[in-house]
Write a protein that holds these residues in place. Structure first.
Motif, PDB file in Angstrom:
ATOM      1  N   TYR A  52      62.210  15.886  42.028  1.00 15.22           N
ATOM      2  CA  TYR A  52      63.306  16.322  41.170  1.00 15.22           C
ATOM      3  C   TYR A  52      63.193  17.842  41.111  1.00 15.22           C
ATOM      4  O   TYR A  52      62.205  18.382  40.620  1.00 15.22           O
ATOM      5  N   CYS A  53      64.194  18.516  41.654  1.00 13.48           N
ATOM      6  CA  CYS A  53      64.184  19.981  41.756  1.00 13.48           C
ATOM      7  C   CYS A  53      65.455  20.543  41.100  1.00 13.48           C
ATOM      8  O   CYS A  53      66.449  20.810  41.795  1.00 13.48           O
ATOM      9  N   PRO A  54      65.448  20.728  39.779  1.00 16.60           N
ATOM     10  CA  PRO A  54      66.671  21.140  39.079  1.00 16.60           C
ATOM     11  C   PRO A  54      67.155  22.552  39.418  1.00 16.60           C
ATOM     12  O   PRO A  54      68.302  22.885  39.137  1.00 16.60           O
ATOM     13  N   ASN A  55      66.302  23.350  40.035  1.00 17.18           N
ATOM     14  CA  ASN A  55      66.711  24.699  40.447  1.00 17.18           C
ATOM     15  C   ASN A  55      67.153  24.730  41.908  1.00 17.18           C
ATOM     16  O   ASN A  55      67.399  25.794  42.461  1.00 17.18           O
ATOM     17  N   GLY A  56      67.193  23.559  42.528  1.00 14.42           N
ATOM     18  CA  GLY A  56      67.592  23.447  43.926  1.00 14.42           C
ATOM     19  C   GLY A  56      66.390  23.293  44.835  1.00 14.42           C
ATOM     20  O   GLY A  56      65.341  23.899  44.606  1.00 14.42           O
ATOM     21  N   TYR A  57      66.553  22.479  45.865  1.00  8.73           N
ATOM     22  CA  TYR A  57      65.460  22.228  46.794  1.00  8.73           C
ATOM     23  C   TYR A  57      65.058  23.496  47.542  1.00  8.73           C
ATOM     24  O   TYR A  57      63.889  23.699  47.854  1.00  8.73           O
ATOM     25  N   GLY A  58      66.005  24.375  47.782  1.00  9.16           N
ATOM     26  CA  GLY A  58      65.720  25.622  48.492  1.00  9.16           C
ATOM     27  C   GLY A  58      64.786  26.552  47.738  1.00  9.16           C
ATOM     28  O   GLY A  58      64.199  27.454  48.329  1.00  9.16           O
ATOM     29  N   LYS A  59      64.622  26.330  46.444  1.00 10.85           N
ATOM     30  CA  LYS A  59      63.764  27.203  45.635  1.00 10.85           C
ATOM     31  C   LYS A  59      62.405  26.600  45.306  1.00 10.85           C
ATOM     32  O   LYS A  59      61.532  27.289  44.808  1.00 10.85           O
ATOM     33  N   THR A  60      62.224  25.312  45.575  1.00  8.63           N
ATOM     34  CA  THR A  60      60.957  24.680  45.221  1.00  8.63           C
ATOM     35  C   THR A  60      59.847  25.096  46.182  1.00  8.63           C
ATOM     36  O   THR A  60      60.091  25.368  47.354  1.00  8.63           O
ATOM     37  N   LYS A  61      58.638  25.108  45.663  1.00  7.58           N
ATOM     38  CA  LYS A  61      57.463  25.329  46.511  1.00  7.58           C
ATOM     39  C   LYS A  61      56.946  23.999  47.059  1.00  7.58           C
ATOM     40  O   LYS A  61      56.038  23.979  47.875  1.00  7.58           O
ATOM     41  N   LEU A  62      57.550  22.905  46.614  1.00  6.00           N
ATOM     42  CA  LEU A  62      57.187  21.573  47.091  1.00  6.00           C
ATOM     43  C   LEU A  62      58.011  21.245  48.335  1.00  6.00           C
ATOM     44  O   LEU A  62      58.609  20.188  48.457  1.00  6.00           O
ATOM     45  N   SER A  63      58.020  22.166  49.261  1.00  3.76           N
ATOM     46  CA  SER A  63      58.826  22.037  50.475  1.00  3.76           C
ATOM     47  C   SER A  63      58.237  20.998  51.422  1.00  3.76           C
ATOM     48  O   SER A  63      57.083  20.582  51.286  1.00  3.76           O
ATOM     49  N   ASN A  64      59.033  20.632  52.389  1.00  2.00           N
ATOM     50  CA  ASN A  64      58.597  19.692  53.416  1.00  2.00           C
ATOM     51  C   ASN A  64      57.341  20.214  54.124  1.00  2.00           C
ATOM     52  O   ASN A  64      56.368  19.482  54.312  1.00  2.00           O
ATOM     53  N   THR A  65      57.347  21.479  54.485  1.00  3.30           N
ATOM     54  CA  THR A  65      56.209  22.084  55.189  1.00  3.30           C
ATOM     55  C   THR A  65      54.951  22.052  54.325  1.00  3.30           C
ATOM     56  O   THR A  65      53.864  21.715  54.804  1.00  3.30           O
ATOM     57  N   PHE A  66      55.094  22.387  53.042  1.00  2.00           N
ATOM     58  CA  PHE A  66      53.954  22.356  52.126  1.00  2.00           C
ATOM     59  C   PHE A  66      53.396  20.935  52.012  1.00  2.00           C
ATOM     60  O   PHE A  66      52.186  20.719  52.125  1.00  2.00           O
ATOM     61  N   LEU A  67      54.290  19.963  51.806  1.00  2.00           N
ATOM     62  CA  LEU A  67      53.836  18.576  51.656  1.00  2.00           C
ATOM     63  C   LEU A  67      53.177  18.061  52.928  1.00  2.00           C
ATOM     64  O   LEU A  67      52.148  17.385  52.866  1.00  2.00           O
ATOM     65  N   GLU A  68      53.731  18.397  54.082  1.00  2.00           N
ATOM     66  CA  GLU A  68      53.101  17.991  55.341  1.00  2.00           C
ATOM     67  C   GLU A  68      51.687  18.546  55.439  1.00  2.00           C
ATOM     68  O   GLU A  68      50.754  17.843  55.838  1.00  2.00           O
ATOM     69  N   SER A  69      51.518  19.809  55.076  1.00  2.00           N
ATOM     70  CA  SER A  69      50.194  20.426  55.214  1.00  2.00           C
ATOM     71  C   SER A  69      49.183  19.843  54.232  1.00  2.00           C
ATOM     72  O   SER A  69      48.023  19.638  54.586  1.00  2.00           O
ATOM     73  N   LYS A  70      49.599  19.539  53.032  1.00  2.00           N
ATOM     74  CA  LYS A  70      48.662  19.030  52.020  1.00  2.00           C
ATOM     75  C   LYS A  70      48.411  17.527  52.152  1.00  2.00           C
ATOM     76  O   LYS A  70      47.323  17.045  51.843  1.00  2.00           O
ATOM     77  N   LEU A  71      49.415  16.792  52.607  1.00  2.00           N
ATOM     78  CA  LEU A  71      49.254  15.345  52.765  1.00  2.00           C
ATOM     79  C   LEU A  71      48.788  14.968  54.162  1.00  2.00           C
ATOM     80  O   LEU A  71      48.438  13.824  54.423  1.00  2.00           O
ATOM     81  N   LYS A  72      48.827  15.960  55.068  1.00  3.42           N
ATOM     82  CA  LYS A  72      48.384  15.782  56.456  1.00  3.42           C
ATOM     83  C   LYS A  72      49.125  14.628  57.143  1.00  3.42           C
ATOM     84  O   LYS A  72      48.520  13.726  57.733  1.00  3.42           O
ATOM     85  N   VAL A  73      50.458  14.708  57.057  1.00  2.00           N
ATOM     86  CA  VAL A  73      51.304  13.686  57.656  1.00  2.00           C
ATOM     87  C   VAL A  73      52.665  14.305  57.996  1.00  2.00           C
ATOM     88  O   VAL A  73      53.105  15.248  57.334  1.00  2.00           O
ATOM     89  N   THR A  74      53.291  13.802  59.052  1.00  4.50           N
ATOM     90  CA  THR A  74      54.642  14.228  59.398  1.00  4.50           C
ATOM     91  C   THR A  74      55.600  13.737  58.324  1.00  4.50           C
ATOM     92  O   THR A  74      55.479  12.610  57.837  1.00  4.50           O
ATOM     93  N   ALA A  75      56.553  14.589  57.967  1.00  7.31           N
ATOM     94  CA  ALA A  75      57.495  14.243  56.901  1.00  7.31           C
ATOM     95  C   ALA A  75      58.847  14.891  57.165  1.00  7.31           C
ATOM     96  O   ALA A  75      58.941  15.868  57.916  1.00  7.31           O
ATOM     97  N   THR A  76      59.870  14.347  56.543  1.00  7.20           N
ATOM     98  CA  THR A  76      61.185  14.971  56.570  1.00  7.20           C
ATOM     99  C   THR A  76      61.899  14.627  55.267  1.00  7.20           C
ATOM    100  O   THR A  76      61.749  13.524  54.748  1.00  7.20           O
ATOM    101  N   THR A  77      62.634  15.576  54.752  1.00  6.09           N
ATOM    102  CA  THR A  77      63.229  15.447  53.428  1.00  6.09           C
ATOM    103  C   THR A  77      64.736  15.274  53.509  1.00  6.09           C
ATOM    104  O   THR A  77      65.403  15.936  54.300  1.00  6.09           O
ATOM    105  N   ARG A  78      65.244  14.390  52.645  1.00  2.00           N
ATOM    106  CA  ARG A  78      66.684  14.178  52.512  1.00  2.00           C
ATOM    107  C   ARG A  78      67.027  14.148  51.023  1.00  2.00           C
ATOM    108  O   ARG A  78      66.218  13.712  50.198  1.00  2.00           O
ATOM    109  N   ASN A  79      68.239  14.581  50.705  1.00  6.59           N
ATOM    110  CA  ASN A  79      68.659  14.538  49.310  1.00  6.59           C
ATOM    111  C   ASN A  79      69.172  13.142  48.945  1.00  6.59           C
ATOM    112  O   ASN A  79      69.326  12.269  49.799  1.00  6.59           O
ATOM    113  N   TRP A  80      69.446  12.957  47.662  1.00  3.79           N
ATOM    114  CA  TRP A  80      69.902  11.655  47.150  1.00  3.79           C
ATOM    115  C   TRP A  80      71.176  11.207  47.864  1.00  3.79           C
ATOM    116  O   TRP A  80      71.294  10.064  48.281  1.00  3.79           O
TER     117      TRP A  80
END
Length: 180
Positions: A138-166
């Motif tokens: 849940y990113c109320p300021n917009g996904y473009g502004k979150t630090k919980l980006s796809n790249t960040f999550l991939e690096s910390k979770l050590k898994v390939t990922a891709t993000t889509r909105n609702w």
């Protein structure tokens, strides 16, 4: 026949990995997938195929994209039923504005990760919930502004990922439910 959803990571972003959806549709049809439907320009494909494991379909699509398009793109595939479960289990859908909800789909289920490191990037008004093979955001300021980006999550979770909105996730489910 079973209905699947394939989401590709990193196509048609900032002029990189440009792929026309018609070209992608033809590639999928060349793999003998049926009722191939693309949604928007970011690599979302709904199709029917013989009932084989999603992981096998991922490998097949991945290798065909390399062969035909010369692109090494991450591919995540899941069934219509899996997508429905993921959407239905969104812990923020009942009380948060859907325009700010996102799903980061993971190539495999996560069991061991440093929760504190991931949550340390969360802004005060943001929410994150990691469950097996999806990250609910849940990113109320917009996904473009979150630090919980796809790249960040991939690096910390050590898994390939891709993000889509609702909106994209629910449209994909709607398309999948119309395929018989």
């Amino acid at each position: 026949m079973k209905t699947y959803i394939s989401i590709l990571r990193g196509i048609n972003v900032s002029g990189k990995n440009t792929v026309k959806m018609d070209e992608l549709r033809k590639l999928f049809e060349g793999l003998n997938f049926q009722k191939v439907t693309t949604y928007v320009q970011s690599g979302n494909i709904v199709f029917s195929a013989s009932q084989i494991e999603a992981e096998e379909i991922e490998k097949l699509i991945h290798s065909q994209i390399i062969k035909e398009l010369g692109l090494d793109l991450p591919v995540i595939v899941f069934t219509k039923e899996t997508l429905k479960q993921i959407i239905d289990k969104n812990p923020f859908a009942k009380d948060k504005e859907k325009a700010f909800l996102h799903f980061t789909f993971l190539a495999k289920s996560i069991v061991d990760f440093n929760k504190d490191v991931v949550e340390s990037k969360k802004a005060n008004d943001e929410e994150i919930c990691i469950v097996e093979n999806v990250v609910y955001l849940y990113c109320p300021n917009g996904y473009g502004k979150t630090k919980l980006s796809n790249t960040f999550l991939e690096s910390k979770l050590k898994v390939t990922a891709t993000t889509r909105n609702w909106k994209t996730a629910t449209e994909l489910l709607k398309i999948a439910e119309q395929i018989i």
